[in-house]
Design a protein around this motif. Structure first.
Motif, PDB file in Angstrom:
ATOM      1  N   MET A  53       0.846  -1.176   0.000  1.00 25.23           N
ATOM      2  CA  MET A  53       0.000   0.000   0.000  1.00 25.23           C
ATOM      3  C   MET A  53       0.891   1.238   0.000  1.00 25.23           C
ATOM      4  N   ALA A  54       0.559   2.199  -0.845  1.00 25.56           N
ATOM      5  CA  ALA A  54       1.372   3.402  -1.008  1.00 25.56           C
ATOM      6  C   ALA A  54       1.479   4.225   0.269  1.00 25.56           C
ATOM      7  N   LEU A  55       0.495   4.153   1.134  1.00 25.61           N
ATOM      8  CA  LEU A  55       0.523   4.948   2.364  1.00 25.61           C
ATOM      9  C   LEU A  55       1.627   4.529   3.318  1.00 25.61           C
ATOM     10  N   VAL A  56       2.106   3.326   3.170  1.00 26.59           N
ATOM     11  CA  VAL A  56       3.188   2.869   4.037  1.00 26.59           C
ATOM     12  C   VAL A  56       4.387   2.427   3.203  1.00 26.59           C
ATOM     13  N   SER A  57       4.685   3.190   2.183  1.00 27.25           N
ATOM     14  CA  SER A  57       5.891   2.940   1.404  1.00 27.25           C
ATOM     15  C   SER A  57       6.866   4.090   1.648  1.00 27.25           C
ATOM     16  N   ASP A  58       8.065   3.975   1.134  1.00 31.07           N
ATOM     17  CA  ASP A  58       9.102   4.996   1.329  1.00 31.07           C
ATOM     18  C   ASP A  58       9.334   5.286   2.809  1.00 31.07           C
ATOM     19  N   LEU A  59       9.458   4.225   3.599  1.00 29.34           N
ATOM     20  CA  LEU A  59       9.663   4.379   5.034  1.00 29.34           C
ATOM     21  C   LEU A  59      11.110   4.718   5.355  1.00 29.34           C
ATOM     22  N   THR A  60      11.292   5.555   6.379  1.00 32.91           N
ATOM     23  CA  THR A  60      12.638   5.784   6.885  1.00 32.91           C
ATOM     24  C   THR A  60      13.017   4.570   7.738  1.00 32.91           C
ATOM     25  N   LYS A  61      14.276   4.450   8.079  1.00 32.13           N
ATOM     26  CA  LYS A  61      14.733   3.332   8.914  1.00 32.13           C
ATOM     27  C   LYS A  61      14.027   3.356  10.279  1.00 32.13           C
ATOM     28  N   ALA A  62      13.898   4.553  10.855  1.00 31.00           N
ATOM     29  CA  ALA A  62      13.213   4.673  12.151  1.00 31.00           C
ATOM     30  C   ALA A  62      11.762   4.208  12.032  1.00 31.00           C
ATOM     31  N   GLU A  63      11.080   4.586  10.947  1.00 24.92           N
ATOM     32  CA  GLU A  63       9.696   4.161  10.746  1.00 24.92           C
ATOM     33  C   GLU A  63       9.613   2.645  10.572  1.00 24.92           C
ATOM     34  N   GLU A  64      10.532   2.073   9.801  1.00 25.51           N
ATOM     35  CA  GLU A  64      10.549   0.614   9.619  1.00 25.51           C
ATOM     36  C   GLU A  64      10.664  -0.092  10.966  1.00 25.51           C
ATOM     37  N   ASN A  65      11.578   0.387  11.814  1.00 26.34           N
ATOM     38  CA  ASN A  65      11.774  -0.218  13.138  1.00 26.34           C
ATOM     39  C   ASN A  65      10.515  -0.087  13.994  1.00 26.34           C
ATOM     40  N   LEU A  66       9.888   1.086  13.965  1.00 22.85           N
ATOM     41  CA  LEU A  66       8.670   1.289  14.749  1.00 22.85           C
ATOM     42  C   LEU A  66       7.534   0.398  14.257  1.00 22.85           C
ATOM     43  N   LEU A  67       7.368   0.295  12.947  1.00 22.85           N
ATOM     44  CA  LEU A  67       6.286  -0.533  12.407  1.00 22.85           C
ATOM     45  C   LEU A  67       6.517  -2.010  12.698  1.00 22.85           C
TER      46      LEU A  67
ATOM     47  N   GLY B 225       6.822  11.695  11.243  1.00 20.97           N
ATOM     48  CA  GLY B 225       5.938  12.098  10.158  1.00 20.97           C
ATOM     49  C   GLY B 225       6.577  11.991   8.795  1.00 20.97           C
ATOM     50  N   TYR B 226       5.704  11.893   7.802  1.00 23.56           N
ATOM     51  CA  TYR B 226       6.140  11.858   6.409  1.00 23.56           C
ATOM     52  C   TYR B 226       5.079  12.573   5.582  1.00 23.56           C
ATOM     53  N   ASN B 227       5.542  13.473   4.729  1.00 21.58           N
ATOM     54  CA  ASN B 227       4.665  14.077   3.734  1.00 21.58           C
ATOM     55  C   ASN B 227       5.468  14.273   2.464  1.00 21.58           C
ATOM     56  N   LYS B 228       4.867  14.882   1.489  1.00 25.39           N
ATOM     57  CA  LYS B 228       5.506  15.064   0.184  1.00 25.39           C
ATOM     58  C   LYS B 228       6.847  15.804   0.291  1.00 25.39           C
ATOM     59  N   GLU B 229       6.942  16.719   1.261  1.00 29.29           N
ATOM     60  CA  GLU B 229       8.146  17.527   1.403  1.00 29.29           C
ATOM     61  C   GLU B 229       9.296  16.784   2.068  1.00 29.29           C
ATOM     62  N   ALA B 230       8.980  16.035   3.133  1.00 26.76           N
ATOM     63  CA  ALA B 230      10.081  15.457   3.915  1.00 26.76           C
ATOM     64  C   ALA B 230       9.565  14.489   4.963  1.00 26.76           C
ATOM     65  N   ALA B 231      10.512  13.773   5.535  1.00 26.18           N
ATOM     66  CA  ALA B 231      10.255  12.994   6.747  1.00 26.18           C
ATOM     67  C   ALA B 231      10.678  13.882   7.911  1.00 26.18           C
ATOM     68  N   PHE B 232       9.962  13.796   9.028  1.00 26.80           N
ATOM     69  CA  PHE B 232      10.270  14.662  10.160  1.00 26.80           C
ATOM     70  C   PHE B 232       9.928  13.950  11.461  1.00 26.80           C
ATOM     71  N   ILE B 233      10.567  14.393  12.539  1.00 26.10           N
ATOM     72  CA  ILE B 233      10.296  13.873  13.876  1.00 26.10           C
ATOM     73  C   ILE B 233       9.921  15.060  14.750  1.00 26.10           C
ATOM     74  N   LEU B 234       8.805  14.934  15.453  1.00 27.62           N
ATOM     75  CA  LEU B 234       8.356  15.980  16.367  1.00 27.62           C
ATOM     76  C   LEU B 234       8.452  15.441  17.786  1.00 27.62           C
ATOM     77  N   LYS B 235       9.176  16.186  18.637  1.00 19.94           N
ATOM     78  CA  LYS B 235       9.432  15.741  20.004  1.00 19.94           C
ATOM     79  C   LYS B 235       9.047  16.830  20.988  1.00 19.94           C
TER      80      LYS B 235
END
Length: 187
Positions: free
Chosen positions: A1-15, A101-111
């Protein structure tokens, strides 16, 4: 599914941890046509789902209100084609919730503890027959994250009203979705 593609390494680990059943990790994603919500290894089919990300240049709100798809996207206040938006909520650290987070512009982390969150606002509202949840991350505040979860059905309308009010302040067009949707009854 496209909504969960192009994952960062951190996102892959979390998922990976999430699919192993860690319910402290939650996946929220939408592109205006499709929505995907998971809590731990359980897929949730929300009756109401709004996922919004606002920064100085871009505003995106995707999801659904009843059976009506929500796809609102603006760049410098100009209406543009809706973008994919994905947020992974990580609350494993009881002291701090993190949003990946991930959007068209970038991946980001909010803390919570970071000052460099660069004027970001995230609003997520999820409701099904079992629970309603509102998450707000506002980088301009000292206490940046707020989360309310209710499981008492009589409280769902109250929380939904709060969520629609907050989202409507940034996306006035959301009121058209609310008015046009018979699933809301007298919301």
């Amino acid at each position: 599914m496209a909504l969960v593609s192009d994952l960062t390494k951190a996102e892959e680990n979390l998922l990976e941890k999430m699919t192993e059943g860690n319910s402290l990790i939650q996946l929220l994603a939408g592109d205006g046509e499709n929505s995907y919500v998971c809590v731990g290894n359980r897929r949730v089919d929300p009756a109401f789902f709004l996922l919004c990300h606002i920064n100085p240049n871009r505003k995106v709100c995707n999801g659904n209100i009843g059976n009506k798809k929500v796809a609102l996207s603006y760049v410098n206040e100009l209406n543009v084609q809706s973008d994919e938006l994905r947020i992974i909520v990580d609350r494993r650290n009881s002291e701090e919730m993190r949003l990946y987070g991930y959007n068209k512009e970038a991946a980001f982390i909010l803390k919570e503890e970071e000052e460099v969150n660069d004027k970001n606002l995230v609003i997520a509202y999820i409701e099904n027959q079992s629970f309603a949840q509102l998450i707000v991350f506002n980088s301009k505040l000292n206490r940046k994250t707020s989360e309310i979860i209710v499981k008492k059905e009589s409280m769902f309308k109250e929380l939904r009203n709060n969520a629609f009010t907050i989202v409507g302040a940034f996306f006035p067009a959301i009121h058209d979705f609310i008015i046009d949707n018979e699933d809301l009854g007298s919301y």
